[in-house]
Design an enzyme around this catalytic site. Structure first.
Site, PDB file in Angstrom:
ATOM      1  N   ASP A 585       0.848  -1.192   0.000  1.00 49.09           N
ATOM      2  CA  ASP A 585       0.000   0.000   0.000  1.00 49.09           C
ATOM      3  C   ASP A 585       0.887   1.246   0.000  1.00 49.09           C
ATOM      4  O   ASP A 585       2.108   1.150   0.113  1.00 49.09           O
ATOM      5  CB  ASP A 585      -0.886  -0.043   1.250  1.00 49.09           C
ATOM      6  CG  ASP A 585      -2.080   0.888   1.173  1.00 49.09           C
ATOM      7  OD1 ASP A 585      -2.310   1.466   0.098  1.00 49.09           O
ATOM      8  OD2 ASP A 585      -2.780   1.030   2.181  1.00 49.09           O
ATOM      9  N   GLU A 588       2.556   5.085  -4.039  1.00 49.59           N
ATOM     10  CA  GLU A 588       2.567   6.025  -5.170  1.00 49.59           C
ATOM     11  C   GLU A 588       3.918   6.733  -5.356  1.00 49.59           C
ATOM     12  O   GLU A 588       4.221   7.063  -6.514  1.00 49.59           O
ATOM     13  CB  GLU A 588       1.460   7.063  -4.988  1.00 49.59           C
ATOM     14  CG  GLU A 588       0.057   6.504  -5.083  1.00 49.59           C
ATOM     15  CD  GLU A 588      -0.342   5.649  -3.885  1.00 49.59           C
ATOM     16  OE1 GLU A 588      -1.107   4.692  -4.081  1.00 49.59           O
ATOM     17  OE2 GLU A 588       0.138   5.934  -2.767  1.00 49.59           O
ATOM     18  N   ASP A 661      -9.074   3.844  -2.403  1.00 49.55           N
ATOM     19  CA  ASP A 661      -9.954   4.204  -1.289  1.00 49.55           C
ATOM     20  C   ASP A 661     -11.295   4.753  -1.768  1.00 49.55           C
ATOM     21  O   ASP A 661     -11.549   5.953  -1.719  1.00 49.55           O
ATOM     22  CB  ASP A 661      -9.259   5.215  -0.391  1.00 49.55           C
ATOM     23  CG  ASP A 661      -7.953   4.669   0.161  1.00 49.55           C
ATOM     24  OD1 ASP A 661      -7.729   3.453   0.053  1.00 49.55           O
ATOM     25  OD2 ASP A 661      -7.160   5.448   0.702  1.00 49.55           O
TER      26      ASP A 661
END
Length: 995
Positions: A585, A588, A661
């Site tokens: 997770d 980015e 999300d």
């Protein structure tokens, strides 16, 4: 745990994005080990945290250039090809490109180098780079994205000709000599044709722009000289009598924009130093005769991309590709999200084409579509002297840095394009069989006891599942590869308990490492010097994420990748077992105190590479290193399972992704389908959306409808935010528990079909869930359709995405029948029909002419099903025919790569149902494993013939007649005839007669 911002007493506080001044105070709080509680229930993204095109210097400059071109009716590209430089050898066309706008420059820059690579898979690669640049432009994306060196077309597969009068070079190429590329020299443009029909054009609008590298001091001196000589805004004009007059020429606002934010750029309180100065480039790509384009994920928008330019464009901002942690993202918005794949496919009734813009820097894409001429009934698009009477889509691609590196795919079919594209970037790795079953997750299952009770709850309510997930709260103070011992005192026993019932566990591991000299991972990373560096290239970058002050692994460093992979070994990751897998997770990467909640662009990677060049690839590099670790931890080379949030082209080689999300709203349920379809088209078919929505609290109806939709996502996981109420599938009571149970059981019944689809995409890159137009490419009614889709070529799925709906309008394409998978009632295409969609089901139909394998015995997990017999559902078409396949292997190891698998082809035709071995000859092995031999011996316990015009009278195999039971299906669906125990196995050749 995703980028969720709601914080619990056990979570480190994160600064409010609207109040960065609190950062210092909160850092002190973290340093003292204190905790803050904060609940976030906002329902809209904070747009001010993310740039618009106008706030991104290179985007604004290139968009202004496009506006200048649009306003000039006689605009032509200033770039010209130098005819004397043209060469074609060994499948590579080369030439020089000069910018005629610089012809009067006393120190003109060297020409650009143009290359066209004619590939042996019929694709074409177009590259434009600086020749003799003062610094090399970054050109390393290909080393990460392309799977292997490609082959070039042989000399005998193309023909070269030149028209000296028009300055056009023509190359005829392709396996069937069906493709043509025309290269115009003055102005420069490239046109691709298929069977003589123009399909893709490059620089047809003349928007090619290349900011060549230059030295700041030289540019400043030139600017000063220009100012001294002419004041840059005055011309001296001499009239007929010899008297001079001064004409003042003011630069337009658009021309001024071309000179903004060249050497330094500010956004909010952040400054991007841009040490190399401006180096962006842009070019227009036109899809001729095509009015629908798809792709360029990830955006929460429609399947058929909406226009961002032109009259009545729904969006005013371009589509942005820049991997970002966008809190509570909006639906119906072209804003950047977690992943970026610069692949675009255009489709019309007559042609299909695609492009792949291979660049990992920040990229923006404008889309402009032709408008319908109401007076003539023709589609036309008018610009200056150009008139296009056919539907056309014009796109403008803009990247901040690197080289222009573009692949053009002309098909001619979509399957050809999927094959061509995947041969370059790779196909989806075949996952372990458990990975395509149901996953249960929330932020967070808080203790070992919580895990045990949740696991028991599934058994108590007879709901199958395969994987239980743990978010960051399972760690010791957000130190990855550790456990919170008071809460999880014996993680090995916990995993073994799950494994005893055929279940797995997944734990989260993020790329940021807590700065803590007592934490072995942090200490080793510093000693090995494997962290991303600040812009000085020396000190390690220090940012802020869940653990507080953190450093980020530099996965571009080979030493860092190998070291990271070693962390997953059982002796390093204490408490891990063979049944533990990984969730990547925040990759980015998400940096709470960084510009746009990510890492600064001027940070430095291994090899002195600026982050701006590789930003969109960072998550994929992380994904790759983690998959490497999970693979090499076992002597038997167990297949890995890794879920990633960030992605780029090539991510599919390492595991699954999800859409990030999302929110517990009907709108987010609705947009999940086009998002997943788009991601699949762009080469990443193993994807899903959080069932139930991550943020918020779905009511029972929304949650149930989301389960019914999620059953048909390739990656099927329920997930919830820490502040969301518990929503395990039995907590809403009846009738919802039963409805959710039946939905999940449907997924498990069709697992053999899903696994076969995963095998097929691992071979040729064909998406698993498919837009309707991929199966019905000539039916214009489905070109923009994204509220229903196909699973493989066989199942039509129409999710219910509005509250209170009990009747759904479904489009049944083609001229054949469609059979409801529950009661085999029939619908006939083509056309829209209103069908029942009561609370306990959504419309799902099997296509006539297909054969689907199933396992229908309810079990607690997919592992518990591996010895179960099979059912074949044979949906006969109007000619009494049907085909299908099944793929089976051990579901765990890489033995299938050596031919240790079963691939059977089923066919019903002329009253004969047959099964034959469909393995490629290259995959045959001398001896298959005992496991596969055992699978092959599993029996087919039931055959269900659907759509027979008359009841079957006789069914026999090997001369022995079998009992058959026939009933009439509802709604005129014909006869449903069941043969129990047909005395054949799944792995044998057989012929069964029916009449």
């Amino acid at each position: 745990m995703d980028s969720a911002r709601g914080l619990t007493p056990s979570s480190p506080a994160r600064p409010s994005r609207s109040n960065r001044s609190s950062r210092t105070i909160l850092r002190s709080v973290l340093a003292l080990g204190l905790v803050l509680a904060c609940a976030s229930t906002a329902s809209a993204v904070k747009r001010e945290d993310f740039k618009t095109c106008a706030q991104s210097g290179f985007c604004a400059r290139n968009r202004a250039y496009a506006d200048i071109a649009k306003e000039a009716p006689d605009w032509v590209s200033p770039f010209q090809l130098t005819p004397a430089s043209v060469r074609l050898r060994n499948g590579i066309f080369t030439a020089d490109l000069i910018n005629t706008h610089e012809s009067t420059n006393p120190s003109p820059r060297p020409p650009l180098a143009l290359e066209l690579h004619l590939l042996d898979n019929d694709a074409v690669r177009v590259r434009i780079n600086e020749r003799d640049a003062i610094l090399p432009r970054y050109d390393g994306v290909q080393e990460t994205v392309l799977v292997k060196p490609y082959g070039f077309a042989s000399d005998v597969t193309y023909e070269l000709s030149t028209d000296t009068a028009s300055g056009t070079t023509t190359i005829q190429y392709g396996s069937q000599n069906q493709n043509t590329v025309k290269i115009g020299s003055a102005p420069f443009k490239i046109e691709f044709l298929v069977n003589g029909v123009s399909t893709v054009l490059l620089n047809d609008e003349g928007l090619l722009r290349f900011e060549t590298l230059r030295r700041k001091e030289e540019e400043q001196k030139q600017s000063d000289d220009d100012s001294d000589d002419s004041d840059d805004s005055k011309l001296v004009d001499q009239d007929s009598e010899g008297e001079s007059s001064e004409i003042v020429i003011e630069k337009s606002e658009l021309e001024k924009k071309l000179e903004e934010n060249l050497w330094e750029e500010r956004f909010k309180e952040f400054t991007d130093s841009k040490p190399r100065g401006p180096e962006s480039f842009g070019m227009d790509i036109t899809f001729s005769g095509i009015n629908h384009v798809y792709g360029i994920p990830e955006h929460a928008t429609s399947l058929s991309l909406k226009a961002t330019r032109g009259p009545d464009a729904p969006y005013s901002e371009p589509y942005r590709l820049y991997n970002l942690d966008v809190f509570e993202y909006e639906a119906n918005n072209p804003m950047a999200l977690y992943g970026s794949v610069p692949f675009m496919l255009g489709h019309s009734k007559n042609s299909t084409a695609a492009v792949f813009w291979m660049n990992a820097a920040e990229t923006w894409i404008d889309v402009e579509k032709s408008a319908e001429d109401k007076s003539s009934g023709l589609l036309s698009w008018i610009k200056g002297k150009k008139t296009l009477s056919t539907p056309t889509t014009k796109t403008h691609w803009i990247s901040e840095s690197g080289v222009l590196d573009l692949f053009v795919f002309l098909g001619p079919t979509q399957r050809d394009i999927f094959r061509q594209y995947s041969s370059l970037v790779g196909t989806t790795v075949l996952p372990q069989s458990f990975a395509i079953a149901y996953h249960q997750c929330r932020w967070n299952y808080n203790t070992q006891q919580d895990v045990a009770e949740t696991d028991a709850g599934f058994d108590e309510h007879d709901i199958p599942y395969d994987v239980l997930w743990l978010d960051i709260e399972h760690t010791n103070g957000k130190r990855y590869f550790t456990w919170d011992e008071p809460k999880f005192p014996n993680p090995t026993d916990m995993q073994q308990s799950l494994a005893s019932r055929g279940r797995k566990m997944v734990t989260i591991v993020d790329p940021h490492i807590k700065m803590d000299s007592s934490f072995y991972v942090s200490k080793e990373g510093g000693e090995l010097d494997v962290y991303i560096k600040n812009k000085d290239g020396k000190s390690s970058f220090d940012g802020w994420c869940w653990p507080g002050n953190s450093q980020w692994i530099d996965f571009y460093n080979p030493k860092a990748r190998d070291w990271w992979a070693s962390q997953f070994s059982y002796d390093r990751y204490q408490g891990s077992t063979k049944s533990l897998f990984t969730w990547n997770d925040m990759n980015e990467p998400s940096v709470f105190n960084g510009p746009e909640i990510t890492i600064p662009k001027d940070t430095i990677h291994y090899g002195d590479v600026e982050h701006r060049n590789v930003h969109n690839l960072y998550g994929t590099m992380f994904h790759s290193a983690t998959a490497q670790g999970l693979t090499q931890r076992n002597e038997t080379q167990q297949r890995p399972f890794v879920l990633s949030r960030a992605f780029y082209a090539g991510t599919q080689r390492y595991g699954a992704i999800w859409t990030g999300d999302n929110m517990a709203t009907w709108e987010h349920l609705e947009y999940a389908s086009p998002m997943l379809l788009t991601i699949g088209l762009a080469g990443i078919p193993f994807s899903g959306a959080d069932v139930g929505g991550f943020f918020g609290n779905p009511d029972a109806e929304l949650l149930t409808r989301w389960y019914q939709a999620g059953v048909y996502y390739p990656f099927f996981r329920a997930h919830a935010h820490v502040d969301s109420k518990r929503r395990e599938p039995w907590l809403f009571g009846e009738p919802y528990t039963t409805q959710i149970r039946e939905a999940v059981r449907t997924r498990y019944a069709y697992l053999p079909f899903w696994y076969t689809l995963f095998y097929e995409t691992s071979v040729d890159g064909t998406p698993i869930i498919r837009p309707m137009f991929t199966e019905f490419p000539e039916d214009e009614a489905v070109f923009a359709m994204d509220d229903q889709y196909m699973v493989g070529n066989a199942l039509l799925v129409k999710p219910v995405s509005k509250p209170g709906v009990t009747r759904s309008t479904v489009y049944f394409a083609g001229s054949e029948k469609w059979f409801d998978i529950k009661d085999y009632s029939v619908e006939q295409g083509p056309g829209f029909k209103e069908v029942a969609s009561p609370a306990d089901k959504i419309p799902v139909y099997q296509r006539a002419g297909t054969i689907l394998p199933k396992r229908e015995r309810p079990r607690r997990s997919s592992k518990a099903m591996e010895n179960d017999p099979f059912t074949l559902v044979i949906a006969l078409d109007s000619e009494g025919k049907a085909t299908g396949r099944i793929y089976l292997d051990d579901g765990e190891t890489f033995s299938y790569e050596h031919g240790d698998f079963i691939l059977r082809e089923f066919e019903a035709t002329g009253g004969v149902l047959s099964s034959r071995d469909a393995r490629p000859a290259s995959k045959e092995v001398a001896k298959v494993s005992d496991f596969v031999q055992r699978i092959a011996a599993l029996r087919i316990e039931r055959l269900v013939f659907v759509g027979s015009k008359v009841a079957l009278k006789k069914v026999s195999v090997g001369g022995q007649e079998l009992p058959v039971e026939c009933v009439l299906a509802p709604n005129g669906g014909g006869h449903v005839c069941t043969v129990k125990e047909p005395r054949v196995t799944i792995g044998e050749d057989f012929e069964l007669l029916f009449e």
